[in-house]
Write an enzyme that holds these catalytic residues in place. Structure first.
Site, short mmCIF file in Angstrom:
data_model
loop_
_atom_site.label_atom_id
_atom_site.label_comp_id
_atom_site.label_asym_id
_atom_site.label_seq_id
_atom_site.Cartn_x
_atom_site.Cartn_y
_atom_site.Cartn_z
N SER A 1 19.02 -9.53 35.59
CA SER A 1 19.28 -10.82 34.95
C SER A 1 19.39 -10.58 33.44
O SER A 1 20.29 -11.07 32.78
CB SER A 1 18.15 -11.79 35.23
OG SER A 1 17.86 -11.84 36.59
N GLU B 1 6.87 -3.34 37.05
CA GLU B 1 8.26 -3.15 37.50
C GLU B 1 8.94 -1.92 36.90
O GLU B 1 9.76 -1.29 37.57
CB GLU B 1 9.10 -4.41 37.27
CG GLU B 1 9.21 -4.86 35.85
CD GLU B 1 10.14 -6.08 35.74
OE1 GLU B 1 11.30 -5.96 36.15
OE2 GLU B 1 9.68 -7.14 35.26
N ARG C 1 9.80 2.07 26.95
CA ARG C 1 10.85 1.05 26.90
C ARG C 1 11.31 0.97 25.47
O ARG C 1 10.54 0.59 24.58
CB ARG C 1 10.29 -0.30 27.38
CG ARG C 1 11.35 -1.39 27.47
CD ARG C 1 10.73 -2.71 27.94
NE ARG C 1 11.75 -3.72 28.21
CZ ARG C 1 12.32 -4.50 27.30
NH1 ARG C 1 11.97 -4.37 26.03
NH2 ARG C 1 13.23 -5.38 27.65
N SER D 1 16.91 -4.01 30.35
CA SER D 1 15.83 -3.19 29.80
C SER D 1 16.34 -1.77 29.62
O SER D 1 17.05 -1.27 30.49
CB SER D 1 14.63 -3.14 30.76
OG SER D 1 13.80 -4.23 30.53
P1 ADP Z 1 16.64 -9.21 38.70
O1 ADP Z 1 15.53 -8.29 39.12
O2 ADP Z 1 16.48 -9.74 37.33
O3 ADP Z 1 16.92 -10.26 39.72
P2 ADP Z 1 18.89 -7.51 39.61
O4 ADP Z 1 18.90 -6.06 39.29
O5 ADP Z 1 18.61 -7.89 41.01
O6 ADP Z 1 17.93 -8.25 38.57
O7 ADP Z 1 20.30 -8.08 39.14
C1 ADP Z 1 20.61 -9.45 39.10
C2 ADP Z 1 22.06 -9.58 38.66
O8 ADP Z 1 22.89 -8.93 39.63
C3 ADP Z 1 22.57 -10.99 38.59
O9 ADP Z 1 22.32 -11.56 37.32
C4 ADP Z 1 24.06 -10.82 38.86
O10 ADP Z 1 24.74 -10.49 37.67
C5 ADP Z 1 24.11 -9.61 39.77
N1 ADP Z 1 24.27 -9.88 41.21
C6 ADP Z 1 24.73 -8.98 42.12
N2 ADP Z 1 24.77 -9.49 43.35
C7 ADP Z 1 24.32 -10.77 43.26
C8 ADP Z 1 24.15 -11.83 44.20
N3 ADP Z 1 24.45 -11.68 45.50
N4 ADP Z 1 23.64 -13.00 43.74
C9 ADP Z 1 23.34 -13.17 42.45
N5 ADP Z 1 23.50 -12.21 41.52
C10 ADP Z 1 23.99 -11.02 41.89
#
Ligand code: ADP
Length: 359
Positions: A183, A132, A198, A186
């Site tokens: 979530s 990733e 990293r 990094s």
């Molecule tokens: P991951 O790859 O860990 O899922 P993202 O870059 O997609 O990470 O970001 C996830 C974060 O984005 C969530 O923890 C929340 O804070 C935010 N977020 C933005 N839009 C949404 C949505 N529609 N639903 C849930 N979380 C969202």
């Protein structure tokens, strides 16, 4: 060299801890009947709609036209849905006959591992898995090169009245720090196209904001959490320097309005009685954002890097955090460090993954 390219369709997928991101390349140049049929089939469902069920969305405002990948011209489409709906996505992919059209799908993020067996069993599709962070860096470089409006900064982070978004020329990018706020968080130091490491991370990220906000306010979506935060005042929740000093802490130039203790007023019954869920949402957002900002600053200082690029879906529809990060970087580094932001926020991993198809 288009002759060596894999057959269409070209997808890239990033299955994260909260959101699954899907990027699709739709060619606009003609390459024979078989391909035209595939493209038409996908258009019927994917690119004609902007919503899929209750939770799938295509970010139409992010669509990129006239992109060239592997010698082919076309558009990039950006789609997201909650990772908790992955099984429904697999079922849908099966129903829409994706397996007949696609042979392999490039996938990254933890879900590429978690859902691999399900894809294989249900849709007979092989997931080609990629790292990733490699994908993130690759996607970021590609999008930046293809969109001269991609990178922006805030012109005057210390003065809200005159502060505005301005496009940043990132044609000479190295070195830069990437702070990916998904979530979790990094942090990567990027020194060249294939040269990054990293350097740090934090478990207090976008997922923490959303989780705590749901607990404290009873909201249930990210959109709701942001809407509440927009209307709240975190000063009623936090303990400020002036709550302790009665004004500024002059000796160390700490202004009275500075947060001394996040949520620090909430141990008092009467203070608790006077806060709204909007205030609590705002305080949660500010707490998480400032913590990330301070880790980012320390990393930038340690690495001797001045430009810090913030990405990840935590910044989606979230100008409060972007402005706060811009302010914090500027204020605490006395103008030495610069916070940069990207329009395609959380999609770089998925884009980088799609590009892996061409290798
Ligand atoms: P991951 O790859 O860990 O899922 P993202 O870059 O997609 O990470 O970001 C996830 C974060 O984005 C969530 O923890 C929340 O804070 C935010 N977020 C933005 N839009 C949404 C949505 N529609 N639903 C849930 N979380 C969202």
């Amino acid at each position: 060299v288009s002759g060596d390219n894999p057959s269409m369709p070209w997808f890239g997928m990033d299955i994260g801890g909260t959101l699954a991101k899907l990027v699709y390349f739709e060619p606009c140049d003609d390459h024979g009947r078989d391909e035209a049929e595939t493209v038409t089939n996908i258009r019927k469902y994917l690119t004609r709609n902007a919503a899929y069920g209750k939770t799938g969305h295509r970010d139409v405002h992010l669509q990129m036209d006239q992109v060239c990948i592997g010698g082919r011209h076309g558009s990039l489409h950006f789609i997201r849905f909650p990772t908790t709906e992955m099984s429904e996505f697999v079922t849908l992919a099966k129903r829409k006959g994706l397996a007949q059209m696609a042979h392999t799908i490039c996938a990254t993020g933890g879900g590429a591992y978690k859902y691999e067996a399900e894809f294989q069993k249900e849709v007979n599709l092989v997931l080609h898995k990629f790292d990733e962070l490699d994908s993130l860096i690759r996607g970021l470089q590609f999008i930046e090169e293809n969109n001269d409006q991609e990178v922006f900064y805030y012109s005057n982070p210390r003065d809200p009245a005159t502060n505005s978004k301005v496009v940043y020329d990132f044609s000479d990018p190295y070195p830069f720090l990437v702070v990916n706020i998904g979530s979790g968080v990094s942090i990567l130091a990027v020194h060249g196209p294939e040269n990054y490491s990293r350097v740090s991370g934090s478990s207090l990220g976008g997922g923490t904001f959303l989780g705590l906000c749901c607990l404290l306010t009873g909201c249930s979506t990210y959109e709701e959490a942001i809407e509440l935060a927009e209307k709240g005042d975190s000063h009623r929740v936090d303990k400020l320097v002036k709550d302790i000093y009665g004004g500024d802490y002059e000796r160390f130039e700490l202004p009275g309005d500075l947060v001394a203790s996040s949520f620090g007023n909430m141990h008092c019954v009467d203070r608790r009685a006077n806060v709204t869920k909007e205030d609590l949402a705002r305080a949660t957002l500010v707490t998480i954002t400032n913590n990330i900002g301070s880790i980012a600053r320390m990393c930038a200082k340690n690495e001797g890097i001045e430009r810090v690029v913030f990405v990840g879906n935590f910044l989606r529809i979230n100008p409060i955090s972007m402005e706060l990060l811009a302010y914090a970087m500027d204020f605490w580094s006395a103008g030495h460090q610069k916070a940069l932001f990207l329009e395609h926020e959380g999609y770089f991993g998925a884009v980088g993954c799609l590009l892996e198809l061409m290798k």
